[in-house]
Design an enzyme around this catalytic site. Structure first.
Site, PDB file in Angstrom:
ATOM      1  N   HIS A 160       0.315  43.777  78.423  1.00  0.00           N
ATOM      2  CA  HIS A 160       1.542  43.675  79.219  1.00  0.00           C
ATOM      3  C   HIS A 160       1.843  44.998  79.912  1.00  0.00           C
ATOM      4  CE1 HIS A 160       2.672  40.058  76.573  1.00  0.00           C
ATOM      5  NE2 HIS A 160       2.213  39.650  77.732  1.00  0.00           N
ATOM      6  N   GLU A 163       4.502  47.774  78.798  1.00  0.00           N
ATOM      7  CA  GLU A 163       4.475  48.213  77.400  1.00  0.00           C
ATOM      8  C   GLU A 163       3.620  49.477  77.273  1.00  0.00           C
ATOM      9  OE1 GLU A 163       3.519  44.610  75.200  1.00  0.00           O
ATOM     10  OE2 GLU A 163       5.104  43.521  76.242  1.00  0.00           O
ATOM     11  N   HIS A 288       1.216  45.910  71.361  1.00  0.00           N
ATOM     12  CA  HIS A 288       2.260  45.534  72.323  1.00  0.00           C
ATOM     13  C   HIS A 288       3.507  46.338  71.967  1.00  0.00           C
ATOM     14  CE1 HIS A 288       0.742  41.657  74.219  1.00  0.00           C
ATOM     15  NE2 HIS A 288      -0.189  41.893  73.310  1.00  0.00           N
ATOM     16  N   GLU A 357       3.853  44.846  67.410  1.00  0.00           N
ATOM     17  CA  GLU A 357       4.927  45.153  68.349  1.00  0.00           C
ATOM     18  C   GLU A 357       5.436  46.527  67.932  1.00  0.00           C
ATOM     19  OE1 GLU A 357       5.619  43.432  70.906  1.00  0.00           O
ATOM     20  OE2 GLU A 357       5.193  41.326  70.488  1.00  0.00           O
TER      21      GLU A 357
HETATM   22  O1  0X9 Z   1       5.211  37.245  73.781  1.00  0.00           O
HETATM   23  C1  0X9 Z   1       4.234  37.969  73.596  1.00  0.00           C
HETATM   24  O2  0X9 Z   1       3.199  37.868  74.245  1.00  0.00           O
HETATM   25  C2  0X9 Z   1       4.298  39.045  72.508  1.00  0.00           C
HETATM   26  N1  0X9 Z   1       5.542  39.741  72.584  1.00  0.00           N
HETATM   27  S1  0X9 Z   1       5.851  40.741  73.830  1.00  0.00           S
HETATM   28  O3  0X9 Z   1       7.210  41.157  73.761  1.00  0.00           O
HETATM   29  N2  0X9 Z   1       4.974  42.042  73.668  1.00  0.00           N
HETATM   30  O4  0X9 Z   1       5.536  40.068  75.034  1.00  0.00           O
HETATM   31  C3  0X9 Z   1       4.203  38.396  71.160  1.00  0.00           C
HETATM   32  C4  0X9 Z   1       2.976  37.623  70.947  1.00  0.00           C
HETATM   33  C5  0X9 Z   1       2.986  37.021  69.611  1.00  0.00           C
HETATM   34  N3  0X9 Z   1       2.371  35.800  69.637  1.00  0.00           N
HETATM   35  C6  0X9 Z   1       3.044  34.619  69.633  1.00  0.00           C
HETATM   36  N4  0X9 Z   1       4.292  34.542  69.349  1.00  0.00           N
HETATM   37  N5  0X9 Z   1       2.310  33.610  69.942  1.00  0.00           N
HETATM   38 ZN    ZN Z   2       3.511  42.419  75.013  1.00  0.00          ZN
END
Ligand code: 0X9
Ligand code: ZN
Length: 402
Positions: A160, A163, A288, A357
């Site tokens: 991302h 980040e 992330h 995270e």
């Molecule tokens: O949403 C995402 O891709 C991740 N969080 S972020 O804030 N960095 O964008 C989390 C990914 C975790 N995976 C799932 N929840 N599937």
């Molecule tokens: Zn992310």
């Protein structure tokens, strides 16, 4: 005369540097087909039934005319010129300590120059705008390419764009490991018995767009040109396992746009091809930000992975949380989101995959932009978890015997 020629050369570069080239993907089921293609273009890479290449405008037209039926996709590919052109990509004042794409390239080149016996520069592919997806391979094993036998681990950053801290942690990890090789016997043993792959910036186009003009834009996706004129695919929704089954959008304008099909993006496709071509990789950590969490599959559904593997994930996450104080949990516990890196890595490749995270904990302590002051703290908190995973790549199931 010489000056005149130089001026002409400069003039022509600046005039024609913007000429578009294209990244193409063709279906080629056998050698005969590949040979047919080779009549038109230079094939850069062959993987299974596909070939990939970067071609000019003219060659693309030829391919379309003569081999249109096997031309699966093509994307414009912009050459990124060094230095001068990249001056526009700098972090806002106060945050210069974060690495730009060029600085990551320089850092990796410096490390490989300084530690030639322990490192190799990696290029796992090219971004849509033509940046090399650069990484570093670290190993002191006598034959690190005996890849079926030497346990491997991959650390990825910046799926991302905004980040940026997720770039700092893996690039600092690379230099930390190398600097401590001759000082810390534990690190020496780890490097000598593992292959460590670090790709700190999976989404360089997005990351550089996010800081372009020294202004943060809160950009998340890559910079794909979507069919409706909008930009970007969410790379962490673009992996194939369970793609499009919830928590992602078919709307190209959405920040969680899944893309037109799984692995439609060169960045996610490059990760796939890189992981598949290094089957020694047993553990993967995708950095992330933010929230301070340790996430493990499934992310796309609320079921746990079950069985022994569930115990391995829980046990490892629990152990690591003691060092960084992040909260361990199943990814879908956060929200269901399909098509992420870890569901694919675990579901399709049997790799124990974690999403960290990183800091900060919340929006109120800076969210995606906590400032350069958190870099060292965040890195320090995450050294032990990284060393632990490197060690456990030798035998992930070993954690069940403790
Ligand atoms: O949403 C995402 O891709 C991740 N969080 S972020 O804030 N960095 O964008 C989390 C990914 C975790 N995976 C799932 N929840 N599937
Ligand atoms: Zn992310």
């Amino acid at each position: 005369m010489k000056i005149l020629l130089m001026a002409l050369a400069l003039f022509s570069t600046s005039t024609f540097a913007a000429t578009w080239t294209h990244w193409v993907h063709l279906k080629a089921k056998d050698n005969k087909t590949r040979t047919q293609i080779a009549n038109y273009i230079h094939i850069d890479q062959v993987i299974d039934d596909s070939v990939y290449a970067v071609v000019n405008e003219h060659d693309l037209k030829e391919l379309q005319k003569n081999l249109g039926t096997i031309l699966v996709e093509h994307h414009p590919y912009k050459e990124i010129l060094p230095t001068a052109d990249n001056a526009e990509f700098e972090f806002p004042r106060g945050d210069e300590k974060f690495h730009t794409y060029q600085e990551i390239v320089t850092e990796i080149k410096n490390l490989t120059r300084k530690y030639p016996n322990l490192t190799e520069e990696l290029t796992i592919g090219n971004s849509l705008e033509g940046r090399s997806l650069i990484g570093i391979k670290i190993s002191g094993a006598s034959n690190p390419d005996g890849k079926y036998f030497i346990p491997g681990i991959a650390f990825l950053g910046a799926h991302h764009a905004r980040e940026h801290l997720s770039v700092e942690v893996p690039i600092m990890l690379a230099s930390y490991l190398l600097e401590n090789y001759s000082k810390d016997p534990r690190i020496k043993t780890l490097i000598d018995t593992r292959v460590i792959y670090i790709v700190p910036m999976v989404n360089p186009d997005g990351a550089m767009y996010d800081i372009k003009g020294k202004k943060y834009k809160s950009w998340r996706k890559n910079r794909a040109a979507n069919r409706n004129g909008s930009s970007g695919v969410d790379l962490n929704r673009n992996y194939s396992f369970g793609w499009g089954t919830g928590g992602s959008s078919t709307n190209p304008r959405s920040d969680v746009y899944m893309g037109p099909k799984p692995f439609s993006e060169p960045e996610s496709l490059s990760v796939k091809q890189f992981v598949e071509s290094n089957p020694n990789i047993r553990i993967l950590l995708s950095y992330h930000t933010f929230s301070e969490l340790i996430l493990y599959p499934w992310g796309g559904k609320s079921d746990g992975v079950g069985g022994k593997d569930q115990k391995v994930f829980e046990n490892m996450a629990q152990t690591m949380s003691k060092w960084n104080r992040y909260k361990p949990m199943q990814a879908s516990g956060l929200y269901i989101a399909s098509g992420d890196t870890c569901d694919w890595a675990y579901g399709s490749q049997n790799i124990f995959c974690f999403t960290f995270e990183l800091s900060p904990k919340s929006m109120w302590s800076g969210g995606f932009y906590p400032g350069a002051k958190v870099i060292d703290k965040t890195f320090n908190a995450n050294i032990n978890p990284a060393l632990y995973l490197i060690e456990k790549a030798g035998n992930p199931y070993g954690v069940l015997n403790n």
